[in-house]
Design a protein around this motif. Structure first.
Motif, PDB file in Angstrom:
ATOM      1  N   GLN A   1       0.837  -1.190   0.000  1.00  0.00           N
ATOM      2  CA  GLN A   1       0.000   0.000   0.000  1.00  0.00           C
ATOM      3  C   GLN A   1       0.876   1.246   0.000  1.00  0.00           C
ATOM      4  O   GLN A   1       1.993   1.220   0.523  1.00  0.00           O
ATOM      5  N   PRO A   2       0.382   2.359  -0.555  1.00  0.00           N
ATOM      6  CA  PRO A   2       1.150   3.610  -0.441  1.00  0.00           C
ATOM      7  C   PRO A   2       1.183   4.074   1.003  1.00  0.00           C
ATOM      8  O   PRO A   2       0.209   3.916   1.744  1.00  0.00           O
TER       9      PRO A   2
ATOM     10  N   LEU B   1      17.842  -3.633  -4.397  1.00  0.00           N
ATOM     11  CA  LEU B   1      16.889  -2.922  -5.245  1.00  0.00           C
ATOM     12  C   LEU B   1      15.506  -2.807  -4.623  1.00  0.00           C
ATOM     13  O   LEU B   1      14.681  -2.019  -5.077  1.00  0.00           O
ATOM     14  N   GLY B   2      15.223  -3.611  -3.596  1.00  0.00           N
ATOM     15  CA  GLY B   2      13.908  -3.548  -2.970  1.00  0.00           C
ATOM     16  C   GLY B   2      12.792  -4.052  -3.855  1.00  0.00           C
ATOM     17  O   GLY B   2      11.660  -3.554  -3.790  1.00  0.00           O
ATOM     18  N   LEU B   3      13.076  -5.047  -4.680  1.00  0.00           N
ATOM     19  CA  LEU B   3      12.081  -5.537  -5.632  1.00  0.00           C
ATOM     20  C   LEU B   3      10.868  -6.153  -4.947  1.00  0.00           C
ATOM     21  O   LEU B   3       9.802  -6.280  -5.560  1.00  0.00           O
TER      22      LEU B   3
ATOM     23  N   ASP C   1      13.009   6.649  -7.076  1.00  0.00           N
ATOM     24  CA  ASP C   1      12.870   7.941  -7.763  1.00  0.00           C
ATOM     25  C   ASP C   1      14.012   8.170  -8.755  1.00  0.00           C
ATOM     26  O   ASP C   1      14.540   9.283  -8.868  1.00  0.00           O
ATOM     27  N   GLY C   2      14.354   7.110  -9.465  1.00  0.00           N
ATOM     28  CA  GLY C   2      15.381   7.217 -10.499  1.00  0.00           C
ATOM     29  C   GLY C   2      16.803   7.272  -9.976  1.00  0.00           C
ATOM     30  O   GLY C   2      17.746   7.362 -10.779  1.00  0.00           O
ATOM     31  N   GLU C   3      16.991   7.177  -8.659  1.00  0.00           N
ATOM     32  CA  GLU C   3      18.338   7.287  -8.072  1.00  0.00           C
ATOM     33  C   GLU C   3      19.005   5.917  -7.970  1.00  0.00           C
ATOM     34  O   GLU C   3      19.512   5.529  -6.916  1.00  0.00           O
TER      35      GLU C   3
ATOM     36  N   LYS D   1       5.611   0.728  -9.333  1.00  0.00           N
ATOM     37  CA  LYS D   1       5.521  -0.211 -10.445  1.00  0.00           C
ATOM     38  C   LYS D   1       6.890  -0.706 -10.905  1.00  0.00           C
ATOM     39  O   LYS D   1       6.977  -1.658 -11.680  1.00  0.00           O
ATOM     40  N   SER D   2       7.949  -0.064 -10.443  1.00  0.00           N
ATOM     41  CA  SER D   2       9.299  -0.439 -10.850  1.00  0.00           C
ATOM     42  C   SER D   2      10.283   0.000  -9.779  1.00  0.00           C
ATOM     43  O   SER D   2       9.959   0.832  -8.908  1.00  0.00           O
ATOM     44  N   ALA D   3      11.501  -0.561  -9.842  1.00  0.00           N
ATOM     45  CA  ALA D   3      12.547  -0.135  -8.914  1.00  0.00           C
ATOM     46  C   ALA D   3      12.881   1.339  -9.127  1.00  0.00           C
ATOM     47  O   ALA D   3      13.209   2.054  -8.179  1.00  0.00           O
TER      48      ALA D   3
END
Length: 388
Positions: A209-210, A366-368, A385-387, A378-380
């Motif tokens: 959940q967020p 990566l926390g997948l 946040d792209g980092e 939805k993605s790593a």
């Protein structure tokens, strides 16, 4: 020399406790982890050599609470399980001089850590719990405002018969497990919530959940105000997520605990944290080989191997010293009992640091398990946040 390392906080130096054997600068103790076969983990401890006190540097956090030792013992042993051997190993670490311990609800290590602390006080290894710096973490299933913060107006210590009263549910369970009246540092473990009730990883994807960061952080702030914890912070937060948190926080996070090692140096994140007065704590400084979140890339890095060979040090010593010189808190752990993790009385040269700075970067954790097509990330790339 030390003052050049610390950024974002005022450093002090605190003598470590005396060990019975004065022959070593750094001693190791064994920490077994249980799976189908027994594996041994080794931890660093700073002791006394020839009656001269070796000091562990400390940093004052932005909260102004007592200083945090910049070398600490992590207790995340995978698969997660409490044991008598774990309790005995932690007690031995206290006797040898360790003063910072990192635990979490997920790790199942809170109870044996609390038992070891109580025994250390009874035996006289330490005078009181106040000599230690204890960190724990809020797991995702408790990362909901109503689970973190009721209005505590009574004793901090939880007892089952107090269930009729409002409590800080997650943290009260932690101080009960630890048999402590307060934590020194309490962290949000991940920027994710899951359905309440489960303490496991990986978790069912449908449970993701967020996180309602505003309500959760307000509850964390209340914990600090009530004295349940002296400082609060986060773990696994990107620069962008820290920016969001700082925009809503009345009490800023004192710490961000993240993966840091020569193969994942976190320069952008560290610079941001230094600018904002947030102390970086490094987990997986050796890559956490053998865990579900780790890789063997660090231990197999040729650049570090070459530096270690030329310097007469171990690969683990080079990695830990490099993290230490960044000004980060190091949560040290090794799986090789032959390594003497001596990192305080020598330095890396400028050329050695240059070589390390040029190592190609790749993130190990990566926390997948927090990524799902139907979840908040939805993605790593979204999670970090792209980092990455």
């Amino acid at each position: 020399m030390w003052s050049g390392y610390v950024r974002g906080g005022a450093a002090t130096r605190q003598p470590c406790a005396a060990a019975k054997d004065n022959n070593y600068l750094l001693s190791l103790f064994l920490f077994p982890r249980f799976c189908e076969a027994l594996m041994v983990a080794v931890f660093v401890c700073v002791c006394i050599h020839n009656d001269d006190m070796v000091t562990i540097p400390e940093v004052m956090l932005s909260s102004g609470a007592k200083p945090m030792p910049l070398i600490g013992l992590g207790t995340a042993v995978y698969p997660f399980a409490a044991s008598e051997t774990m309790r005995a190993a932690i007690l031995r670490a206290i006797e040898l001089g360790y003063r910072q311990f990192d635990t979490a609800a997920l790790y199942r290590s809170e109870e044996p850590l609390g038992e070891a602390i109580a025994e250390a006080v009874r035996s006289g290894a330490i005078e009181s719990r106040d000599e230690l710096f204890i960190t724990s973490k809020l797991w995702c299933s408790d990362a909901h405002g109503h689970l973190v913060l009721p209005a505590l107006q009574r004793t901090l210590r939880y007892h089952p018969h107090h269930a009729m009263f409002p409590f800080h549910y997650a943290l009260q369970r932690t101080v009960w497990n630890l048999q402590l009246d307060y934590l020194d540092l309490y962290l949000i473990h991940w920027p994710v919530s899951t359905k309440p009730g489960r303490y496991e990883v990986p978790m069912p994807k449908e449970d993701l959940q967020p996180i309602d960061l505003s309500s959760v952080w307000k509850a964390m702030e209340q914990c600090q105000r009530l004295g349940l914890t002296r400082s609060i912070g986060v773990s696994n937060f990107s620069t962008k997520k820290l920016e969001t948190l700082l925009s809503i926080a009345n009490i800023p996070p004192a710490v961000n605990q993240v993966e840091v090692n020569p193969l994942w140096q976190q320069q952008k994140l560290r610079e941001f944290c230094v600018a904002k007065g947030i102390q970086v704590c490094a987990y997986s400084p050796l890559g956490a080989k053998g865990t579900m979140w780790g890789q063997d890339w660090v231990m197999n890095c040729d650049v570090i191997k070459d530096i270690a060979a030329a310097k007469g040090k171990t690969l683990a010593q080079i990695c830990l010293r490099w993290v230490h010189e960044q000004g980060d808190c190091v949560l040290a752990k090794s799986f090789n009992e032959k390594i003497l993790l001596d990192i305080l009385d020598w330095e890396l040269s400028e050329e050695e640091k240059r070589k390390i700075s040029e190592i190609p970067q790749r993130k190990g954790c990566l926390g997948l398990e927090f990524v799902s097509d139907d979840g908040p990330y939805k993605s790593a790339e979204e999670l970090w946040d792209g980092e990455i």
